[in-house]
Design an enzyme around this catalytic site. Structure first.
Site, PDB file in Angstrom:
ATOM      1  N   GLY A 282       0.853  -1.194   0.000  1.00  0.00           N
ATOM      2  CA  GLY A 282       0.000   0.000   0.000  1.00  0.00           C
ATOM      3  C   GLY A 282       0.880   1.232   0.000  1.00  0.00           C
ATOM      4  O   GLY A 282       0.769   2.102   0.857  1.00  0.00           O
TER       5      GLY A 282
ATOM      6  N   GLU B 216       0.577  -1.263  -4.877  1.00  0.00           N
ATOM      7  CA  GLU B 216      -0.492  -0.280  -4.708  1.00  0.00           C
ATOM      8  C   GLU B 216      -1.684  -0.720  -5.548  1.00  0.00           C
ATOM      9  O   GLU B 216      -1.531  -1.058  -6.707  1.00  0.00           O
ATOM     10  CB  GLU B 216       0.015   1.108  -5.123  1.00  0.00           C
ATOM     11  CG  GLU B 216      -1.018   2.193  -5.179  1.00  0.00           C
ATOM     12  CD  GLU B 216      -1.864   2.345  -3.910  1.00  0.00           C
ATOM     13  OE1 GLU B 216      -1.297   2.456  -2.802  1.00  0.00           O
ATOM     14  OE2 GLU B 216      -3.110   2.333  -4.035  1.00  0.00           O
ATOM     15  N   ILE B 217      -2.867  -0.685  -4.957  1.00  0.00           N
ATOM     16  CA  ILE B 217      -4.050  -1.211  -5.640  1.00  0.00           C
ATOM     17  C   ILE B 217      -4.706  -0.171  -6.549  1.00  0.00           C
ATOM     18  O   ILE B 217      -5.341  -0.527  -7.544  1.00  0.00           O
ATOM     19  CB  ILE B 217      -5.049  -1.759  -4.590  1.00  0.00           C
ATOM     20  CG1 ILE B 217      -6.048  -2.710  -5.240  1.00  0.00           C
ATOM     21  CG2 ILE B 217      -5.746  -0.632  -3.845  1.00  0.00           C
ATOM     22  CD1 ILE B 217      -6.887  -3.485  -4.226  1.00  0.00           C
TER      23      ILE B 217
ATOM     24  N   ASN C 115      -3.353  -6.110  -5.735  1.00  0.00           N
ATOM     25  CA  ASN C 115      -4.071  -6.265  -4.471  1.00  0.00           C
ATOM     26  C   ASN C 115      -3.230  -7.169  -3.573  1.00  0.00           C
ATOM     27  O   ASN C 115      -3.212  -8.386  -3.727  1.00  0.00           O
ATOM     28  CB  ASN C 115      -5.444  -6.879  -4.712  1.00  0.00           C
ATOM     29  CG  ASN C 115      -6.230  -6.999  -3.411  1.00  0.00           C
ATOM     30  OD1 ASN C 115      -5.670  -6.888  -2.321  1.00  0.00           O
ATOM     31  ND2 ASN C 115      -7.523  -7.219  -3.532  1.00  0.00           N
TER      32      ASN C 115
ATOM     33  N   LEU D 217       2.604   1.113   6.094  1.00  0.00           N
ATOM     34  CA  LEU D 217       2.681   2.480   6.598  1.00  0.00           C
ATOM     35  C   LEU D 217       1.358   3.192   6.371  1.00  0.00           C
ATOM     36  O   LEU D 217       0.902   3.335   5.235  1.00  0.00           O
ATOM     37  CB  LEU D 217       3.829   3.217   5.900  1.00  0.00           C
ATOM     38  CG  LEU D 217       5.167   2.450   5.894  1.00  0.00           C
ATOM     39  CD1 LEU D 217       6.267   3.288   5.258  1.00  0.00           C
ATOM     40  CD2 LEU D 217       5.586   1.984   7.283  1.00  0.00           C
TER      41      LEU D 217
ATOM     42  N   ASP E 132      -5.022   1.641   5.333  1.00  0.00           N
ATOM     43  CA  ASP E 132      -6.418   2.071   5.475  1.00  0.00           C
ATOM     44  C   ASP E 132      -6.989   1.463   6.755  1.00  0.00           C
ATOM     45  O   ASP E 132      -6.843   0.267   7.001  1.00  0.00           O
ATOM     46  CB  ASP E 132      -7.227   1.619   4.259  1.00  0.00           C
ATOM     47  CG  ASP E 132      -6.790   2.363   2.988  1.00  0.00           C
ATOM     48  OD1 ASP E 132      -6.315   3.511   3.116  1.00  0.00           O
ATOM     49  OD2 ASP E 132      -6.921   1.787   1.895  1.00  0.00           O
TER      50      ASP E 132
ATOM     51  N   THR F 127       6.869   9.323   4.209  1.00  0.00           N
ATOM     52  CA  THR F 127       5.765   9.053   3.279  1.00  0.00           C
ATOM     53  C   THR F 127       4.799  10.233   3.216  1.00  0.00           C
ATOM     54  O   THR F 127       4.761  11.069   4.120  1.00  0.00           O
ATOM     55  CB  THR F 127       4.970   7.781   3.668  1.00  0.00           C
ATOM     56  OG1 THR F 127       4.160   8.064   4.822  1.00  0.00           O
ATOM     57  CG2 THR F 127       5.887   6.608   3.959  1.00  0.00           C
ATOM     58  N   GLU F 128       4.022  10.270   2.168  1.00  0.00           N
ATOM     59  CA  GLU F 128       3.061  11.361   1.974  1.00  0.00           C
ATOM     60  C   GLU F 128       2.057  11.408   3.130  1.00  0.00           C
ATOM     61  O   GLU F 128       1.715  12.467   3.634  1.00  0.00           O
ATOM     62  CB  GLU F 128       2.329  11.179   0.645  1.00  0.00           C
ATOM     63  CG  GLU F 128       3.164  11.538  -0.584  1.00  0.00           C
ATOM     64  CD  GLU F 128       4.260  10.532  -0.920  1.00  0.00           C
ATOM     65  OE1 GLU F 128       4.272   9.410  -0.377  1.00  0.00           O
ATOM     66  OE2 GLU F 128       5.125  10.890  -1.753  1.00  0.00           O
ATOM     67  N   GLU F 129       1.604  10.223   3.542  1.00  0.00           N
ATOM     68  CA  GLU F 129       0.616  10.166   4.616  1.00  0.00           C
ATOM     69  C   GLU F 129       1.255  10.608   5.940  1.00  0.00           C
ATOM     70  O   GLU F 129       0.648  11.337   6.715  1.00  0.00           O
ATOM     71  CB  GLU F 129       0.066   8.740   4.718  1.00  0.00           C
ATOM     72  CG  GLU F 129      -1.217   8.607   5.496  1.00  0.00           C
ATOM     73  CD  GLU F 129      -2.400   9.373   4.907  1.00  0.00           C
ATOM     74  OE1 GLU F 129      -2.466   9.538   3.666  1.00  0.00           O
ATOM     75  OE2 GLU F 129      -3.252   9.793   5.699  1.00  0.00           O
TER      76      GLU F 129
HETATM   77  N1  SAM Z   1       1.848   4.040   2.674  1.00  0.00           N
HETATM   78  C1  SAM Z   1       1.480   5.277   2.013  1.00  0.00           C
HETATM   79  C2  SAM Z   1       1.867   6.473   2.856  1.00  0.00           C
HETATM   80  O1  SAM Z   1       2.242   6.271   4.007  1.00  0.00           O
HETATM   81  O2  SAM Z   1       1.806   7.595   2.359  1.00  0.00           O
HETATM   82  C3  SAM Z   1      -0.007   5.307   1.642  1.00  0.00           C
HETATM   83  C4  SAM Z   1      -0.985   5.251   2.780  1.00  0.00           C
HETATM   84  S1  SAM Z   1      -2.688   5.245   2.213  1.00  0.00           S
HETATM   85  C5  SAM Z   1      -3.579   5.775   3.602  1.00  0.00           C
HETATM   86  C6  SAM Z   1      -3.057   3.500   2.081  1.00  0.00           C
HETATM   87  C7  SAM Z   1      -2.768   2.975   0.676  1.00  0.00           C
HETATM   88  O3  SAM Z   1      -2.934   1.547   0.639  1.00  0.00           O
HETATM   89  C8  SAM Z   1      -3.681   3.546  -0.375  1.00  0.00           C
HETATM   90  O4  SAM Z   1      -2.907   4.115  -1.407  1.00  0.00           O
HETATM   91  C9  SAM Z   1      -4.483   2.333  -0.854  1.00  0.00           C
HETATM   92  O5  SAM Z   1      -4.863   2.424  -2.214  1.00  0.00           O
HETATM   93  C10 SAM Z   1      -3.512   1.205  -0.609  1.00  0.00           C
HETATM   94  N2  SAM Z   1      -4.142  -0.124  -0.460  1.00  0.00           N
HETATM   95  C11 SAM Z   1      -5.228  -0.415   0.280  1.00  0.00           C
HETATM   96  N3  SAM Z   1      -5.509  -1.732   0.205  1.00  0.00           N
HETATM   97  C12 SAM Z   1      -4.560  -2.296  -0.594  1.00  0.00           C
HETATM   98  C13 SAM Z   1      -4.330  -3.614  -1.065  1.00  0.00           C
HETATM   99  N4  SAM Z   1      -5.133  -4.616  -0.730  1.00  0.00           N
HETATM  100  N5  SAM Z   1      -3.273  -3.835  -1.864  1.00  0.00           N
HETATM  101  C14 SAM Z   1      -2.465  -2.804  -2.235  1.00  0.00           C
HETATM  102  N6  SAM Z   1      -2.639  -1.541  -1.825  1.00  0.00           N
HETATM  103  C15 SAM Z   1      -3.682  -1.266  -1.015  1.00  0.00           C
END
Ligand code: SAM
Length: 243
Positions: free
Chosen positions: A36, A59-60, A114, A134, A137, A216-218
């Site tokens: 993610g 990343e999904i 995914n 990191l 969701d 990270t951005e978040e």
């Molecule tokens: N890790 C990054 C950061 O710290 O900036 C992004 C955090 S963001 C809140 C969570 C990310 O996880 C989103 O971009 C979402 O699309 C991705 N994500 C959620 N479920 C996923 C999955 N099953 N497989 C891959 N990515 C996923």
């Protein structure tokens, strides 16, 4: 939805040279996995600090993963156009004994995937040294907890892909999710909690931690909003087999 995605049948089916052309022929596979990865801040932050280590983001979201792919391609191009600093050039008659490290950002890549369904298709047994979750969701509602990226079933897959001694890094600004991840990981015999202070005794892990917390951005968004971050790290341990 991930219905129109195609996945490698197994890690052996992946041609990593398409992801890391500068490392083709080295036999290297990714050692860091960012699950993610969002906009790719961690990968970009760590790329130059560990130039010999291959890293893969998962990343999904279509647009987000495309954005990261474009971002990495742009970074590679920009940095390959810059001449190296003159003091790093070997004397003209010297033949370097080892092959030089490829240019910056050659060691990072991303797949749109995914991770909850297809993580094992990408990472062979004991191939990873660092695994990142990191700011995942949170899926607040109880009936959505099964959608959380850390669960007993998934932990078995993550443990399989990690080397003994490899580290899972988790961080979140959601206290309830922090507690959830902690309970799952502490309940799994394949992992033991390791404190930040202990990890920081190792310089490399200290650099990783700085990127995990602020790279990270978040993580940056949480900082701007004055939010709290819960960090928890776990080491993959060997389990004695019963005779
Ligand atoms: N890790 C990054 C950061 O710290 O900036 C992004 C955090 S963001 C809140 C969570 C990310 O996880 C989103 O971009 C979402 O699309 C991705 N994500 C959620 N479920 C996923 C999955 N099953 N497989 C891959 N990515 C996923």
């Amino acid at each position: 939805s991930d219905h129109n995605l195609t996945y490698p049948a197994s890690p052996a089916h992946i041609d990593w040279s398409t992801h890391y052309p500068a490392f083709a022929g080295t036999g290297k596979t990714p050692e860091f996995a960012d699950v993610g990865c969002g906009f790719g801040g961690l990968l970009i932050e760590l790329s130059r600090q560990f130039p010999e280590t291959l890293m893969l983001g998962m990343e999904i979201r279509v647009q987000v993963s495309q954005y990261v792919q474009d971002r990495i391609a742009a970074l590679r191009t920009t940095h390959s156009l810059q001449p190296p600093p003159t003091d790093s050039l070997p004397p003209s008659d010297a033949s370097p004994s080892t092959s030089p490290t490829p240019g910056p950002y050659q060691n990072i890549s991303i797949v749109r995937a995914n991770a909850m369904k297809f993580f094992p298709n990408y990472f062979p047994r004991a191939s990873l040294t660092s695994l990142f979750f990191l700011f995942p969701d949170p899926h607040f509602k109880v009936r959505k907890h099964k959608a959380r990226i850390i669960s007993p079933t998934l932990l078995a897959e993550y443990a399989y892909a990690l080397k003994i001694g490899g580290i899972i890094y988790t961080i979140t600004d959601v206290e309830d999710l922090a507690e959830w991840m902690r309970v799952q990981l502490e309940g799994c015999v394949l992992f033991e909690r390791v404190e930040e202070e202990e990890l920081r005794k190792d310089e490399a892990k200290g650099k990783i931690l700085d990127a995990v917390i602020g790279g990270t951005e978040e993580g940056k968004k949480v900082e701007r909003n004055g939010g709290k971050k819960w960090l928890a790290c776990f080491r993959r341990v060997e389990v004695a087999r019963l005779a």
